[in-house]
Scaffold this motif. Structure first.
Motif, PDB file in Angstrom:
ATOM      1  N   VAL A  21       0.838  -1.203   0.000  1.00 15.54           N
ATOM      2  CA  VAL A  21       0.000   0.000   0.000  1.00 15.54           C
ATOM      3  C   VAL A  21       0.871   1.250   0.000  1.00 15.54           C
ATOM      4  N   MET A  22       1.927   1.258   0.797  1.00 15.46           N
ATOM      5  CA  MET A  22       2.774   2.445   0.908  1.00 15.46           C
ATOM      6  C   MET A  22       3.589   2.650  -0.361  1.00 15.46           C
ATOM      7  N   LEU A  23       4.120   1.593  -0.920  1.00 16.24           N
ATOM      8  CA  LEU A  23       4.908   1.722  -2.143  1.00 16.24           C
ATOM      9  C   LEU A  23       4.046   2.111  -3.335  1.00 16.24           C
ATOM     10  N   ALA A  24       2.785   1.703  -3.332  1.00 17.92           N
ATOM     11  CA  ALA A  24       1.909   1.996  -4.468  1.00 17.92           C
ATOM     12  C   ALA A  24       1.367   3.410  -4.432  1.00 17.92           C
ATOM     13  N   ASN A  25       1.138   3.962  -3.240  1.00 16.74           N
ATOM     14  CA  ASN A  25       0.420   5.226  -3.145  1.00 16.74           C
ATOM     15  C   ASN A  25       1.266   6.405  -2.690  1.00 16.74           C
ATOM     16  N   LEU A  60       9.964   7.543   5.347  1.00 20.07           N
ATOM     17  CA  LEU A  60       8.547   7.410   5.663  1.00 20.07           C
ATOM     18  C   LEU A  60       8.208   8.231   6.892  1.00 20.07           C
ATOM     19  N   GLU A  61       7.195   9.079   6.764  1.00 20.42           N
ATOM     20  CA  GLU A  61       6.690   9.860   7.892  1.00 20.42           C
ATOM     21  C   GLU A  61       5.248   9.436   8.142  1.00 20.42           C
ATOM     22  N   ARG A  68       3.236   9.423   4.728  1.00 21.76           N
ATOM     23  CA  ARG A  68       3.816   9.979   3.500  1.00 21.76           C
ATOM     24  C   ARG A  68       5.164   9.349   3.251  1.00 21.76           C
ATOM     25  N   LEU A  69       5.312   8.761   2.061  1.00 21.59           N
ATOM     26  CA  LEU A  69       6.570   8.169   1.652  1.00 21.59           C
ATOM     27  C   LEU A  69       7.286   9.140   0.731  1.00 21.59           C
ATOM     28  N   LEU A 188       1.005  16.680   0.869  1.00 26.92           N
ATOM     29  CA  LEU A 188       0.924  16.449  -0.565  1.00 26.92           C
ATOM     30  C   LEU A 188       2.113  16.996  -1.322  1.00 26.92           C
ATOM     31  N   PHE A 189       2.583  18.171  -0.953  1.00 32.21           N
ATOM     32  CA  PHE A 189       3.680  18.781  -1.715  1.00 32.21           C
ATOM     33  C   PHE A 189       4.868  19.011  -0.793  1.00 32.21           C
TER      34      PHE A 189
END
Length: 460
Positions: A21-25, A60-61, A68-69, A188-189
Motif C-alpha cells: 500500500v505504501m509503495l503503491a500510493n 517514511l513519515e 507519507r513516503l 501532498l507537496f
C-alpha cells in the motif's frame, strides 16, 4: 534482512500488505486509498520506516492522520499521469490548477468555498505568463474542478455542502463548501529540494556518481518496485550483477510479498494481489482485450521465419527528451540564482549506444506503423461487435490507446515510424483469448490464467 528476524510468520502477510500500500500510493490518509489503509500502515510504521529506508533509501513519515513516503527518483517517468475521479488524464492546465490550488489552500482557514478558491487560483494564474483561469470558460471550470476532485479523493478537501458539478455548470447558480484537512495539504507537496534552486529537473533525481555497493543495490530494488519490467540492458554492469543475485531480488520479494519472474533479459515482479499495480493486465475492457489480441499478432509476426522482421537498437533514452522539454519550461525569473545548482554539474556524461554483456548493441524486432494500423483494423473487423461503442468507429484512437498501454507495461517501445518489440511481450504470447459475442465484457483472459502482472502504483 532485519525484518526476517522481527516479523512473525503469522503476521507477515499483514506487513507485506502495508508495504505494498505504501509503495503503491506514497500518500495514505484516512480516506485514501481506502479507510483500512492508514490503520494498517500505522500498525507497521516502525518496521516500514526502517525497512523502506534500508532497502530503497526511502523516508517514511507517519502521523495520526497521514502516512507519507518520500521516494528517491532515479529517472523521470511520464507513464503514470495524474487522473481525475472520472479517469481523465491531467493535462498542463489541470496540473497548473492543482499546484495553484495547493498554494491557495496552504494560506486558507479551515473551510473555503469553491468560488473563493477559484478566485484565488485565478489571481495566482494571472501572474504566470501563458496561464489564465477564466471562470467564464466551461473548459477552464471543468479543468479546475478535476484538480479539486483529485484533492478531494486524497482527503485534502471534504465536501461539506453544495456540489462542484453545479458550480462547473453555472458558477452563478452553483456553489460548494469544503472542509480543509491541513495535514494532508502539507503532506501532498514536499519536494526533496527547493525548486527555485534548480536549473534542471535532473536535480530532483538521485545522483549516480560515486555510489557505494549499498547505493547500487538500492537502485536495483527501486527499479524492481517502480517498473513493470527491469531489463538488464538498462542497467550498469555493477547493477546487472546485483540483479542476478538471489539475495537482492529476494529481499524485495520478502518485503512486498510478490514473486519475481526471471528471464535472460531481465526481471519482473508479478503482482497477483493488485495492491502494487495501477494497471491490471490481462484485464477487462476493450483496451486490455485488444492489447492481448495484438500481442498474439505481434508474436506471430516476430516468430514468422518465412518473413523475418527487421531488428533495430533502442534510440537514446526517452527520458533525455522529457528532461529537455521540462527544463525548457522552467522560468528563469523563478530561479533563485545565488542558491541555484549549476546545470552543467547536474548533466550526465553523454550516453553511448547501449550494449549487451558482450559489447554489441542490443537490438529488438521492429514493426512499422502501417503494420500496426492494418492489424488493429483487422482485429476490429473480426471482433469489433464485442468492443465498447466508442472504439468501434475509431480504429486510429483505439490503436493509439492500445500501444500506449503496451508501452506503459514495457512490452513495446514506440519509436519514430513504428515500435520495438520488447522481450517481456513473449510472456503473453501463449495466452488464449475466448470471444463470446453475447457478453462482450468476457473477451479477456483472467490474471490467474497467465499470472497477472501490473505496473507501478499511483504517485501522490
Amino acid at each position: 534482512m532485519k525484518q526476517r528476524r522481527r516479523i512473525d510468520a503469522l503476521a507477515l502477510d499483514s506487513y507485506q500488505r502495508a508495504a505494498r500500500v505504501m509503495l503503491a500510493n506514497h500518500l495514505v490518509t484516512r480516506v485514501y486509498p481506502d479507510r483500512i489503509a492508514l490503520p494498517l500502515v500505522r500498525r507497521w510504521a516502525t518496521e516500514l520506516r526502517e525497512d523502506l529506508a534500508e532497502l530503497f533509501g526511502y523516508r517514511l513519515e507517519v502521523t495520526e492522520t497521514t502516512a507519507r513516503l518520500f521516494p528517491v527518483h532515479d529517472r523521470l517517468d511520464d507513464a503514470r499521469p495524474a487522473r481525475s475521479v472520472n479517469d481523465r488524464v491531467f493535462d498542463r492546465r489541470r496540473y497548473a490548477y492543482l499546484a495553484l490550488a495547493l498554494a491557495a489552500l496552504g494560506r486558507a482557514g479551515d473551510q473555503i468555498t469553491l468560488s473563493e478558491l477559484a478566485e484565488q487560483v485565478a489571481d495566482y494564474a494571472g501572474g504566470i505568463d501563458g496561464l489564465e483561469l477564466s471562470t467564464e470558460r466551461a473548459a477552464d471550470r471543468d479543468a479546475f474542478v478535476d484538480a479539486i476532485g483529485w484533492l478531494g479523493a486524497r482527503g485534502a478537501l471534504t465536501l461539506a455542502d453544495g456540489d462542484a458539478g453545479g458550480w462547473a455548470s453555472d458558477p452563478e447558480a452553483g456553489e460548494a463548501l469544503y472542509d480543509i484537512d491541513r495535514p494532508v495539504v502539507v503532506a501532498l507537496f514536499r519536494p526533496p529540494r527547493a525548486l527555485q534552486h534548480l536549473h534542471s529537473v535532473r536535480g530532483l533525481l538521485a545522483d549516480e556518481t560515486e555510489q557505494t555497493a549499498a547505493d547500487q543495490a538500492r537502485r536495483v530494488r527501486r527499479a524492481l518496485v517502480e517498473r513493470p519490467v527491469v531489463y538488464r540492458e538498462e542497467l550498469s554492469p555493477a547493477e546487472r550483477a546485483l540483479l542476478d543475485q538471489d539475495r537482492v531480488v529476494g529481499e524485495v520479494e520478502y518485503c512486498t510479498g510478490l514473486r519475481a519472474e526471471r528471464r535472460a533479459e531481465g526481471v519482473a515482479l508479478i503482482d497477483t494481489s493488485g495492491r502494487l499495480s495501477d494497471t491490471r493486465f490481462p484485464g477487462t475492457g476493450t483496451l486490455a482485450q485488444v492489447a492481448l489480441l495484438l500481442i498474439g499478432e505481434i508474436a506471430d509476426a516476430v516468430l514468422d521465419l518465412d518473413n523475418p522482421v527487421e531488428r533495430r537498437p533502442t534510440p537514446d533514452p526517452a527520458e533525455d527528451a522529457l528532461i529537455t522539454q521540462l527544463d525548457a519550461a522552467i522560468p528563469a525569473a523563478g530561479v533563485f540564482a545565488p542558491l541555484a545548482e549549476e546545470a552543467d554539474a547536474l548533466a550526465p556524461d553523454p550516453l553511448t549506444e547501449i550494449a549487451g554483456d558482450d559489447g554489441d548493441p542490443v537490438t529488438y524486432p521492429f514493426l512499422d506503423d502501417a503494420w500496426t494500423r492494418s492489424t488493429v483494423t483487422a482485429l476490429t473487423d473480426r471482433y469489433g461487435a464485442t468492443f465498447a461503442a466508442q472504439w468501434q468507429a475509431d480504429v486510429g484512437g483505439l490503436s493509439a490507446e492500445v500501444l500506449a498501454l503496451l508501452a506503459k507495461l514495457r512490452l513495446v517501445r514506440p519509436v519514430p515510424g513504428g515500435l520495438l518489440v520488447l522481450p517481456a511481450l513473449a510472456r503473453y504470447r501463449g495466452a488464449v483469448v475466448t470471444v463470446r459475442v453475447r457478453k462482450a465484457e468476457e473477451l479477456f483472459v483472467t490474471a490467474a490464467e497467465t499470472g497477472g502482472t501490473g505496473v507501478g502504483g499511483n504517485r501522490a
